[in-house]
Enzyme design. Structure first.
Site, PDB file in Angstrom:
ATOM      1  N   GLY A  34     -15.929  44.758  -5.286  1.00 41.79           N
ATOM      2  CA  GLY A  34     -15.779  46.153  -4.858  1.00 41.79           C
ATOM      3  C   GLY A  34     -14.489  46.778  -5.358  1.00 41.79           C
ATOM      4  N   SER A  35     -13.504  45.969  -5.663  1.00 41.74           N
ATOM      5  CA  SER A  35     -12.238  46.504  -6.167  1.00 41.74           C
ATOM      6  C   SER A  35     -12.235  46.668  -7.683  1.00 41.74           C
ATOM      7  CB  SER A  35     -11.074  45.607  -5.744  1.00 41.74           C
ATOM      8  OG  SER A  35     -10.864  45.730  -4.363  1.00 41.74           O
ATOM      9  N   SER A  59      -6.793  45.458  -5.498  1.00 43.54           N
ATOM     10  CA  SER A  59      -7.474  44.605  -4.508  1.00 43.54           C
ATOM     11  C   SER A  59      -7.411  45.315  -3.168  1.00 43.54           C
ATOM     12  CB  SER A  59      -6.806  43.234  -4.408  1.00 43.54           C
ATOM     13  OG  SER A  59      -7.339  42.540  -3.292  1.00 43.54           O
ATOM     14  N   SER A  67      -8.257  44.310  -0.150  1.00 37.12           N
ATOM     15  CA  SER A  67      -7.625  43.476   0.887  1.00 37.12           C
ATOM     16  C   SER A  67      -6.208  43.098   0.490  1.00 37.12           C
ATOM     17  CB  SER A  67      -8.442  42.199   1.088  1.00 37.12           C
ATOM     18  OG  SER A  67      -8.389  41.410  -0.099  1.00 37.12           O
ATOM     19  N   THR A  87      -7.101  38.825  -2.796  1.00 42.05           N
ATOM     20  CA  THR A  87      -8.075  38.159  -3.670  1.00 42.05           C
ATOM     21  C   THR A  87      -7.341  37.275  -4.674  1.00 42.05           C
ATOM     22  OG1 THR A  87      -9.630  39.914  -3.338  1.00 42.05           O
ATOM     23  CG2 THR A  87      -9.924  38.628  -5.333  1.00 42.05           C
ATOM     24  N   ARG A 114     -16.263  47.726  -0.985  1.00 41.82           N
ATOM     25  CA  ARG A 114     -17.258  48.497  -1.745  1.00 41.82           C
ATOM     26  C   ARG A 114     -17.485  49.875  -1.160  1.00 41.82           C
ATOM     27  NH1 ARG A 114     -19.723  44.853   1.537  1.00 41.82           N
ATOM     28  NH2 ARG A 114     -21.691  45.395   2.555  1.00 41.82           N
ATOM     29  N   GLU A 167     -25.102  43.279  -2.154  1.00 46.04           N
ATOM     30  CA  GLU A 167     -24.244  43.144  -0.964  1.00 46.04           C
ATOM     31  C   GLU A 167     -24.779  43.887   0.249  1.00 46.04           C
ATOM     32  OE1 GLU A 167     -19.868  43.019  -1.491  1.00 46.04           O
ATOM     33  OE2 GLU A 167     -20.308  43.454  -3.579  1.00 46.04           O
ATOM     34  N   HIS A 217     -32.742  45.738 -27.495  1.00 50.53           N
ATOM     35  CA  HIS A 217     -32.656  44.680 -28.493  1.00 50.53           C
ATOM     36  C   HIS A 217     -32.919  43.304 -27.900  1.00 50.53           C
ATOM     37  CE1 HIS A 217     -31.180  47.565 -31.467  1.00 50.53           C
ATOM     38  NE2 HIS A 217     -30.652  48.153 -30.406  1.00 50.53           N
ATOM     39  N   LYS A 232     -14.611  32.428   0.172  1.00 47.48           N
ATOM     40  CA  LYS A 232     -13.158  32.656   0.151  1.00 47.48           C
ATOM     41  C   LYS A 232     -12.469  31.696   1.111  1.00 47.48           C
ATOM     42  CE  LYS A 232     -13.062  37.477  -1.375  1.00 47.48           C
ATOM     43  NZ  LYS A 232     -12.768  38.870  -1.086  1.00 47.48           N
TER      44      LYS A 232
HETATM   45  O1  PA5 Z   1     -17.535  43.753  -1.665  1.00 43.54           O
HETATM   46  C1  PA5 Z   1     -16.789  42.813  -1.416  1.00 43.54           C
HETATM   47  O2  PA5 Z   1     -16.448  42.494  -0.267  1.00 43.54           O
HETATM   48  C2  PA5 Z   1     -16.270  41.985  -2.556  1.00 43.54           C
HETATM   49  O3  PA5 Z   1     -16.908  42.296  -3.746  1.00 43.54           O
HETATM   50  C3  PA5 Z   1     -14.739  42.181  -2.670  1.00 43.54           C
HETATM   51  O4  PA5 Z   1     -14.456  43.480  -3.111  1.00 43.54           O
HETATM   52  C4  PA5 Z   1     -14.172  41.141  -3.625  1.00 43.54           C
HETATM   53  O5  PA5 Z   1     -14.402  39.860  -3.099  1.00 43.54           O
HETATM   54  C5  PA5 Z   1     -12.684  41.315  -3.864  1.00 43.54           C
HETATM   55  O6  PA5 Z   1     -11.976  41.500  -2.683  1.00 43.54           O
HETATM   56  P1  PA5 Z   1     -10.921  42.690  -2.622  1.00 43.54           P
HETATM   57  O7  PA5 Z   1     -11.713  43.916  -2.883  1.00 43.54           O
HETATM   58  O8  PA5 Z   1     -10.342  42.673  -1.252  1.00 43.54           O
HETATM   59  O9  PA5 Z   1      -9.917  42.388  -3.684  1.00 43.54           O
END
Ligand code: PA5
Length: 358
Positions: free
Chosen positions: A60-61, A102, A104, A107, A154, A240, A256, A351
């Protein structure tokens, strides 16, 4: 026939205790707040030194970086790479701007890539809601853009994308996008009236798409340029939010290889639903390819096919219009499967397990 009625408000609420639909509804305000956040930032790196830009982040980041890379493709004078790993490419050095993202701030791949950037003397900007990334960047004297926390990463796409856009704009590496942002805000505010849970299925495109995808494996097709990153975003949101397999590919590359793969096994092909994301900015030959692929080459394939056109005029509005439908559709699909769209237990488990292993 799906087991849930998406127009049943109480049922929707029961499946959304963490209020993913509330977060989706708030995307325009999130974008606006991100713009406000950047108002007084000014130039926080030396653009005259920058020969390459690397945006490093995961999941998500990373989506904001993907969107920036595709948006900036025909606008930015230096190359932009999105890095999703522990280390950075060998060319990264003093003439690289590394944007470490990130949500959080914890990561491990991003923290490792941050350390790599630091060791190579790159200019660094961190974008995070907190965690170790914020602490380390502060301690090292690198600029930190702190975004509001409390969301799933996300669901923070606005907070994670807009600062990157404005950062490059303020440094003169991208043209002013104020008018595009304003158009995007207007458009998303209009769109949510017909995407939010209170809009009934017959008017609600996202609910209709969710119903179409129920019991199917989504294949999301974008095109090199604006819709490539959005197709991948759809895939990851389906994974997700709806906790279902989904795949993404893009034109012209899929012409292709992937188009050959719609013959066998028939019983699996019947389970596929292709969603093709289109916008008015495709290369004219790509537009032709999309028409011929759907209308002729795959016309007899056993899978379903749906085309979804971007709304709006500007690049930014078109990207966000497609992203918004996908974010809502994947969340409605979760509800159809009887699932809560928010938790990502497998990511958390992994994680946690990795923190136990040195
Ligand atoms: O959607 C999610 O929870 C993950 O894809 C996180 O974004 C990913 O694990 C990375 O964590 P962060 O966005 O805190 O760096």
């Amino acid at each position: 026939m799906e087991p849930f009625d998406l127009d049943d408000d109480t049922l929707l609420a029961a499946h959304d205790p963490s209020e993913m639909f509330g977060a989706l509804y708030g995307l325009p305000e999130q974008l606006e707040e991100a713009v406000r956040l950047m108002k007084h930032t000014g130039a926080i790196f030396d653009a005259s030194l920058v020969q390459t830009i690397v945006i490093t982040g995961l999941g998500g980041s990373a989506v904001g970086g993907d969107m920036l890379r595709t948006y900036a493709g025909d606008k930015c004078p230096v190359p932009i790479l999105v890095n999703r790993s522990y280390t950075l490419p060998s060319y990264v050095g003093k003439d690289t701007l590394v944007i470490a993202v990130s949500y959080s701030g914890n990561t491990e791949e991003t923290l490792s890539a941050y350390a790599d950037a630091k060791a190579r003397g790159a200019q660094i900007v961190a974008i995070t809601a907190g965690g170790h990334l914020k602490k380390q960047a502060w301690r090292d004297g690198h600029p930190v853009i702190t975004v509001p926390g409390g969301l799933q990463p996300r669901a923070a796409a606005g907070y994670l994308f807009i600062p990157q856009l404005i950062l490059l704009q303020q440094a003169g590496l991208l043209p002013n996008a104020t008018a595009e942002i304003e158009e995007t805000l207007r458009l998303l505010r209009e769109m949510r009236k017909l995407l939010a849970p209170q809009a009934q299925t017959e008017q609600n495109l996202a609910k209709q798409i969710a119903r179409k995808l129920y019991g199917k494996i989504p294949l999301i097709h974008g095109a090199a340029g604006l819709t490539e990153a959005i197709a991948y975003r759809w895939k990851t949101q389906l994974n997700e939010n709806a906790q279902t397999p989904a795949f993404a590919h893009c034109y012209p590359e899929l012409n292709h290889n992937e188009i050959v793969g719609f013959d066998v096994p028939q019983e699996l092909i019947e389970k596929l639903e292709i969603i093709t994301l289109t916008c008015s900015r495709h290369h004219s030959r790509v537009q032709k390819r999309i028409e011929i692929t759907g209308g002729e080459v795959l016309a007899d394939a056993a899978c379903g096919q749906t085309e979804l056109k971007a709304l709006g005029e500007s690049d930014l509005a078109q990207m966000f219009s497609l992203l918004y439908v996908g974010d809502y559709a994947s969340s409605y699909l979760a509800v159809l499967y009887g699932l809560d769209p928010t938790p990502v237990e497998k990511i958390e488990l992994l994680k946690q397990r990795l923190t136990d292993v040195p």
